[in-house]
Design an enzyme around this catalytic site. Structure first.
Site, PDB file in Angstrom:
ATOM      1  N   TYR A  82       0.841  -1.202   0.000  1.00 42.94           N
ATOM      2  CA  TYR A  82       0.000   0.000   0.000  1.00 42.94           C
ATOM      3  C   TYR A  82       0.877   1.254   0.000  1.00 42.94           C
ATOM      4  O   TYR A  82       0.739   2.132  -0.855  1.00 42.94           O
ATOM      5  CB  TYR A  82      -0.890  -0.032   1.239  1.00 42.94           C
ATOM      6  CG  TYR A  82      -1.854   1.118   1.379  1.00 42.94           C
ATOM      7  CD1 TYR A  82      -2.957   1.244   0.522  1.00 42.94           C
ATOM      8  CD2 TYR A  82      -1.704   2.069   2.388  1.00 42.94           C
ATOM      9  CE1 TYR A  82      -3.869   2.284   0.680  1.00 42.94           C
ATOM     10  CE2 TYR A  82      -2.615   3.106   2.558  1.00 42.94           C
ATOM     11  CZ  TYR A  82      -3.700   3.208   1.698  1.00 42.94           C
ATOM     12  OH  TYR A  82      -4.601   4.240   1.853  1.00 42.94           O
TER      13      TYR A  82
ATOM     14  N   GLN B 242       3.003   6.965  16.021  1.00 46.31           N
ATOM     15  CA  GLN B 242       2.280   8.229  16.182  1.00 46.31           C
ATOM     16  C   GLN B 242       1.966   8.809  14.810  1.00 46.31           C
ATOM     17  O   GLN B 242       2.664   8.557  13.835  1.00 46.31           O
ATOM     18  CB  GLN B 242       3.138   9.233  16.973  1.00 46.31           C
ATOM     19  CG  GLN B 242       4.525   9.385  16.396  1.00 46.31           C
ATOM     20  CD  GLN B 242       5.407  10.332  17.189  1.00 46.31           C
ATOM     21  OE1 GLN B 242       5.003  10.843  18.214  1.00 46.31           O
ATOM     22  NE2 GLN B 242       6.591  10.575  16.698  1.00 46.31           N
TER      23      GLN B 242
HETATM   24  P1  NAD Z   1     -12.738   1.998   0.484  1.00 47.94           P
HETATM   25  O1  NAD Z   1     -12.095   0.668   0.507  1.00 47.94           O
HETATM   26  O2  NAD Z   1     -14.096   2.143   1.094  1.00 47.94           O
HETATM   27  O3  NAD Z   1     -12.836   2.554  -1.005  1.00 47.94           O
HETATM   28  C1  NAD Z   1     -12.006   2.150  -2.052  1.00 47.94           C
HETATM   29  C2  NAD Z   1     -12.879   1.803  -3.255  1.00 47.94           C
HETATM   30  O4  NAD Z   1     -12.027   1.431  -4.345  1.00 47.94           O
HETATM   31  C3  NAD Z   1     -13.815   0.619  -2.989  1.00 47.94           C
HETATM   32  O5  NAD Z   1     -15.112   0.917  -3.430  1.00 47.94           O
HETATM   33  C4  NAD Z   1     -13.196  -0.516  -3.807  1.00 47.94           C
HETATM   34  O6  NAD Z   1     -14.133  -1.464  -4.221  1.00 47.94           O
HETATM   35  C5  NAD Z   1     -12.553   0.259  -4.944  1.00 47.94           C
HETATM   36  N1  NAD Z   1     -11.469  -0.465  -5.601  1.00 47.94           N
HETATM   37  C6  NAD Z   1     -10.425  -1.124  -5.026  1.00 47.94           C
HETATM   38  N2  NAD Z   1      -9.617  -1.649  -5.981  1.00 47.94           N
HETATM   39  C7  NAD Z   1     -10.148  -1.297  -7.180  1.00 47.94           C
HETATM   40  C8  NAD Z   1      -9.791  -1.544  -8.537  1.00 47.94           C
HETATM   41  N3  NAD Z   1      -8.710  -2.268  -8.848  1.00 47.94           N
HETATM   42  N4  NAD Z   1     -10.570  -1.032  -9.523  1.00 47.94           N
HETATM   43  C9  NAD Z   1     -11.698  -0.318  -9.232  1.00 47.94           C
HETATM   44  N5  NAD Z   1     -12.088  -0.062  -7.947  1.00 47.94           N
HETATM   45  C10 NAD Z   1     -11.317  -0.536  -6.948  1.00 47.94           C
HETATM   46  O7  NAD Z   1     -11.702   3.026   1.161  1.00 47.94           O
HETATM   47  P2  NAD Z   1     -11.806   4.585   1.458  1.00 47.94           P
HETATM   48  O8  NAD Z   1     -11.494   4.783   2.870  1.00 47.94           O
HETATM   49  O9  NAD Z   1     -13.046   5.151   0.899  1.00 47.94           O
HETATM   50  O10 NAD Z   1     -10.539   5.109   0.628  1.00 47.94           O
HETATM   51  C11 NAD Z   1     -10.669   5.805  -0.606  1.00 47.94           C
HETATM   52  C12 NAD Z   1      -9.309   6.294  -1.050  1.00 47.94           C
HETATM   53  O11 NAD Z   1      -8.773   7.198  -0.073  1.00 47.94           O
HETATM   54  C13 NAD Z   1      -8.268   5.186  -1.221  1.00 47.94           C
HETATM   55  O12 NAD Z   1      -7.483   5.446  -2.360  1.00 47.94           O
HETATM   56  C14 NAD Z   1      -7.439   5.287   0.032  1.00 47.94           C
HETATM   57  O13 NAD Z   1      -6.131   4.834  -0.171  1.00 47.94           O
HETATM   58  C15 NAD Z   1      -7.496   6.771   0.338  1.00 47.94           C
HETATM   59  N6  NAD Z   1      -7.271   7.029   1.766  1.00 47.94           N
HETATM   60  C16 NAD Z   1      -8.268   6.790   2.685  1.00 47.94           C
HETATM   61  C17 NAD Z   1      -8.009   6.999   4.032  1.00 47.94           C
HETATM   62  C18 NAD Z   1      -9.061   6.776   5.101  1.00 47.94           C
HETATM   63  O14 NAD Z   1      -8.751   6.935   6.272  1.00 47.94           O
HETATM   64  N7  NAD Z   1     -10.287   6.470   4.783  1.00 47.94           N
HETATM   65  C19 NAD Z   1      -6.744   7.426   4.448  1.00 47.94           C
HETATM   66  C20 NAD Z   1      -5.761   7.616   3.486  1.00 47.94           C
HETATM   67  C21 NAD Z   1      -6.039   7.424   2.149  1.00 47.94           C
END
Ligand code: NAD
Ligand code: UDP
Length: 324
Positions: free
Chosen positions: A147, A278
């Site tokens: 990741y 942290q």
């Molecule tokens: P989530 O898992 O709910 O959403 C990710 C979405 O991407 C899902 O709907 C999944 O089905 C889809 N997905 C995964 N692989 C795929 C592929 N190969 N092709 C098409 N769709 C695909 O997670 P989230 O928390 O909503 O995160 C959304 C984005 O934000 C991500 O890129 C994540 O890395 C980033 N992010 C989130 C957080 C957090 O705390 N929520 C923190 C840092 C970064």
């Protein structure tokens, strides 16, 4: 009124993506939600399905796709440790090949593209709080590397498409965000604690619970993403988005117990490898350049999240399937 745009949201059925789609549809934009439903389900966008300015495409972003759009939000990627470690090679492919595919589309369509990067690019940070200038301490061969390094490589691709091909782009580094529609079995700390507290089972604290995180409510975060996309073209990022108020994991557990009124006991389990000690965002850049500041305190956000968890049946959600 601002011009209406054709907007692609990859990962648009996910926890953050579905809320982003809702906001963009409400603004009147023509929204295409692309998702392979690896960590989400259609119910997240069910309320949008009949809307004339919303379209849902089941597609895997590691494969090319040709669409004509004005803006792209690239959120497709499993985000919870349990989800992204399930198939680590696929996680890396999603970040890297996904970035190449959306950047190619942005270049061809002259679209603006935003990358959802992460605080994980800082690894287990030796600098606290973390400013964007900090280069991080990521273990490149650890369990989180699929990741962390995937997201780092995606940032590299975004910067190079920008410098080489003039692609108009943005990078935001998102810190821990929580709220309604988190997958109840994603294994993240907020969803785990709330689900465990509501069920009355033990609350699983990894390590001694003294490690810290800073939790941002979903609405605040999506607000920051929208401001970044609409912000000045010279502010390409990377730019931190998160709530700078820091809590230990034990403090979080105590708040969840209090707000749910649960009598669950705390159960201490081994700390997973490379778990950052942290984490707190330095958001001076977002404050200065976007005028952005999170508004929802943890207690208020937890109350809303707990209410949502009470309203769902966790049995309607499944963990990633072995066939994937
Ligand atoms: P989530 O898992 O709910 O959403 C990710 C979405 O991407 C899902 O709907 C999944 O089905 C889809 N997905 C995964 N692989 C795929 C592929 N190969 N092709 C098409 N769709 C695909 O997670 P989230 O928390 O909503 O995160 C959304 C984005 O934000 C991500 O890129 C994540 O890395 C980033 N992010 C989130 C957080 C957090 O705390 N929520 C923190 C840092 C970064
Ligand atoms: N954590 C915990 N119990 C759980 C799930 C997570 O104590 O049931 C801890 C985890 O070890 C980490 C913190 O909570 O220190 C945040 O974990 P999460 O998976 O939510 O996000 P990340 O580690 O990616 O910030």
């Amino acid at each position: 009124m601002a011009a209406l745009k054709r907007i692609l949201v990859t990962g648009g059925a996910g926890f953050l993506g579905s809320h982003l789609c809702e906001r963009l549809v409400a603004l009147g934009h023509d929204v295409i939600c692309l998702d392979n439903f690896f960590t989400s389900q259609k119910s997240n966008v069910a309320a949008l399905l009949g809307r004339p300015n919303f379209e849902l495409i089941r597609h895997d972003i590691t494969l090319p796709i040709f669409l004509e759009v004005d803006e792209i939000y690239n959120l497709a990627c499993p985000a919870a440790p349990g989800h992204y470690q399930y198939n680590p090679i696929k996680t890396m492919k999603t970040s890297v090949m996904g970035a190449i595919n959306v950047l190619g589309m942005a270049k061809r369509c002259r679209a603006k593209v935003l990358q959802a990067s992460t605080s994980e690019v800082y690894g287990d940070p030796e600098v606290h709080p973390q400013p964007e200038s900090y280069r991080g301490a990521v273990n490149p061969i650890g369990l989180r590397a699929c990741y962390d390094e995937g997201k780092r490589a995606a940032e590299t691709l975004f910067m190079d498409y920008h410098r080489r091909n003039g692609v108009n782009m943005r990078i935001v580094r998102i810190f821990n965000t929580y709220g309604p529609r988190m997958h109840p079995f994603d294994g993240r700390v907020v969803s785990n604690f709330i689900r465990q507290a509501l069920r009355g089972g033990p609350i699983t604290i990894f390590g001694d619970g003294s490690q810290s995180r800073s939790f941002c409510y979903r609405e605040d975060l999506v607000d920051g993403i929208l401001r970044m996309m609409d912000g000045p073209d010279e502010v390409v990022g990377p730019l931190n988005l998160g709530n700078p108020v820091e809590f230990t994991i034990r403090e979080l557990a105590e708040q969840v117990l209090e707000l749910t009124g649960s009598a669950s006991e705390l159960k201490y389990e081994p700390l997973p490898p490379d778990d950052p000690v942290q984490r707190q965002p330095d958001i001076s850049l977002a404050r200065r350049r976007l005028g952005w500041e999170p508004a929802v305190p943890l207690r208020e956000g937890l109350r809303k999240t707990i209410a949502w968890f009470r309203s769902i049946d966790p049995d309607h959600y499944r963990p990633p399937t072995p066939q994937y």
